[in-house]
Design a protein around this motif. Structure first.
Motif, PDB file in Angstrom:
ATOM      1  N   ILE A  88       0.922  -1.173   0.009  1.00 28.62           N
ATOM      2  CA  ILE A  88       0.081  -0.055  -0.046  1.00 28.62           C
ATOM      3  C   ILE A  88       0.817   1.249  -0.065  1.00 28.62           C
ATOM      4  O   ILE A  88       0.688   2.178  -0.640  1.00 28.62           O
ATOM      5  N   SER A  89       1.884   1.219   0.823  1.00 26.97           N
ATOM      6  CA  SER A  89       2.947   2.240   0.981  1.00 26.97           C
ATOM      7  C   SER A  89       3.403   2.696  -0.415  1.00 26.97           C
ATOM      8  O   SER A  89       3.572   3.702  -0.856  1.00 26.97           O
ATOM      9  N   ALA A  90       4.002   1.595  -1.246  1.00 28.67           N
ATOM     10  CA  ALA A  90       4.444   1.712  -2.447  1.00 28.67           C
ATOM     11  C   ALA A  90       5.479   2.735  -2.526  1.00 28.67           C
ATOM     12  O   ALA A  90       6.717   2.607  -2.282  1.00 28.67           O
ATOM     13  N   ASP A  91       5.171   3.854  -3.262  1.00 31.66           N
ATOM     14  CA  ASP A  91       6.194   4.744  -3.666  1.00 31.66           C
ATOM     15  C   ASP A  91       6.633   5.830  -2.418  1.00 31.66           C
ATOM     16  O   ASP A  91       7.369   6.662  -2.605  1.00 31.66           O
ATOM     17  N   LYS A  92       5.655   5.827  -1.171  1.00 31.21           N
ATOM     18  CA  LYS A  92       5.882   6.503  -0.052  1.00 31.21           C
ATOM     19  C   LYS A  92       7.296   6.074   0.424  1.00 31.21           C
ATOM     20  O   LYS A  92       8.065   7.069   1.507  1.00 31.21           O
ATOM     21  N   GLY A  93       7.889   5.028   0.379  1.00 31.22           N
ATOM     22  CA  GLY A  93       9.138   4.613   1.065  1.00 31.22           C
ATOM     23  C   GLY A  93       9.183   4.418   2.369  1.00 31.22           C
ATOM     24  O   GLY A  93      10.213   4.786   3.413  1.00 31.22           O
ATOM     25  N   HIS A  94       7.920   4.150   3.164  1.00 35.01           N
ATOM     26  CA  HIS A  94       7.864   3.856   4.602  1.00 35.01           C
ATOM     27  C   HIS A  94       8.879   3.055   5.198  1.00 35.01           C
ATOM     28  O   HIS A  94       9.255   1.754   4.155  1.00 35.01           O
ATOM     29  N   PRO A 129       3.794  10.614   6.689  1.00 37.73           N
ATOM     30  CA  PRO A 129       4.228  11.093   5.270  1.00 37.73           C
ATOM     31  C   PRO A 129       5.354  10.237   4.716  1.00 37.73           C
ATOM     32  O   PRO A 129       6.090   9.359   5.309  1.00 37.73           O
ATOM     33  N   ALA A 130       5.901  10.540   3.598  1.00 35.28           N
ATOM     34  CA  ALA A 130       6.777   9.700   2.678  1.00 35.28           C
ATOM     35  C   ALA A 130       8.120   9.756   3.379  1.00 35.28           C
ATOM     36  O   ALA A 130       8.366  10.453   3.944  1.00 35.28           O
ATOM     37  N   GLY A 131       8.666   8.536   3.382  1.00 34.89           N
ATOM     38  CA  GLY A 131       9.947   8.279   4.141  1.00 34.89           C
ATOM     39  C   GLY A 131       9.832   8.113   5.598  1.00 34.89           C
ATOM     40  O   GLY A 131      10.700   8.096   6.425  1.00 34.89           O
ATOM     41  N   GLY A 132       8.489   8.037   6.220  1.00 33.31           N
ATOM     42  CA  GLY A 132       8.246   7.933   7.569  1.00 33.31           C
ATOM     43  C   GLY A 132       8.329   6.664   8.210  1.00 33.31           C
ATOM     44  O   GLY A 132       8.752   5.523   7.525  1.00 33.31           O
TER      45      GLY A 132
END
Length: 230
Positions: A88-94, A129-132
């Motif tokens: 689900i996170s996909a391109d968010k890079g969690h 947020p992305a990278g979180g």
């Protein structure tokens, strides 16, 4: 509510079927029509999720806890949910950390447990947020078993916390559009915990993140405590 929700399932299925067919047949060059069909498809998916959550919540509120309890292998369930969350996170890079002992077991209704845990983990992905960073942590002690889903996301004003488990309550209405949620997830978690003699604890700070913890009583442990909260 349950009856109306059930009656909505059939027309929604028909609408979704035709929308999917149209999306498969409309040429790419008809961009305006494809954009409209895509938005309609997205909203029909959201309506379907709402109907599903309404039916589940009506059942949780309107029936007694059943006898489907069994020794649920929590590690396997949460490991699968972490994999789904990464998708689900996909391109968010969690970064999603799983800290759950492999031997973790809980006497519970597996379907209800999956719904509660799934809602908490999905929410963490949506509002971080992305990278979180997200952490899924399970431990046992003399009081029972505990699952904490924590994140370093946008956080929630503590003034809103007492009302978060109410149906459709949202601290910020703009999130409805951004996340596409139904507004029923935490109400479902709350009722699953009640049916398992447990409770949901919520801690959060604006701009720093949130921690949602499910506390289960000691009588739902399969074995004696093997780990202490870290």
């Amino acid at each position: 509510v349950a009856n109306v929700s059930h009656e909505l399932k059939t027309p929604l299925t028909v609408l979704k079927g035709y929308l999917e067919t149209l999306l498969d047949t409309v040429p790419e060059e008809q961009s305006r029509l494809r954009r409209a069909l895509t938005q309609m498809d997205n909203q029909s998916n959201r309506m379907e999720a709402l109907v599903s959550d309404l039916l589940l919540l009506a059942r949780l509120e309107g029936t007694n806890a059943d006898n489907l309890s069994q020794a649920v292998p929590v590690h396997g369930m949460l490991k699968r949910m972490r994999e789904n969350a990464l998708a689900i996170s996909a391109d968010k890079g969690h970064s999603i950390e799983l800290d759950v002992p492999e031997e973790a077991r809980l006497i519970a209704n597996p379907a209800e447990l999956e719904s509660a845990f799934g809602n908490l983990i999905t929410n963490a992905v949506k509002y971080t947020p992305a990278g979180g960073q997200i952490r899924i942590h399970w431990w046992q002690d003399e009081r029972g078993a505990h699952l904490a889903v924590s994140d370093n996301g946008v956080g929630i004003d503590p003034a809103h916390i007492p009302r978060l488990t109410e149906r459709f309550y949202r601290p910020d209405n703009s999130r409805v559009t951004e996340t596409g949620g139904t507004g029923l997830g935490l109400a479902i978690v709350k009722h699953v915990m009640i049916r398992h003699n447990g409770k949901l604890e919520i801690k959060s700070q604006l701009g720093k993140g949130s921690v949602f913890t499910c506390h289960f009583p000691a009588e739902r442990l399969v074995s004696k405590p093997t780990a202490v909260a870290g």
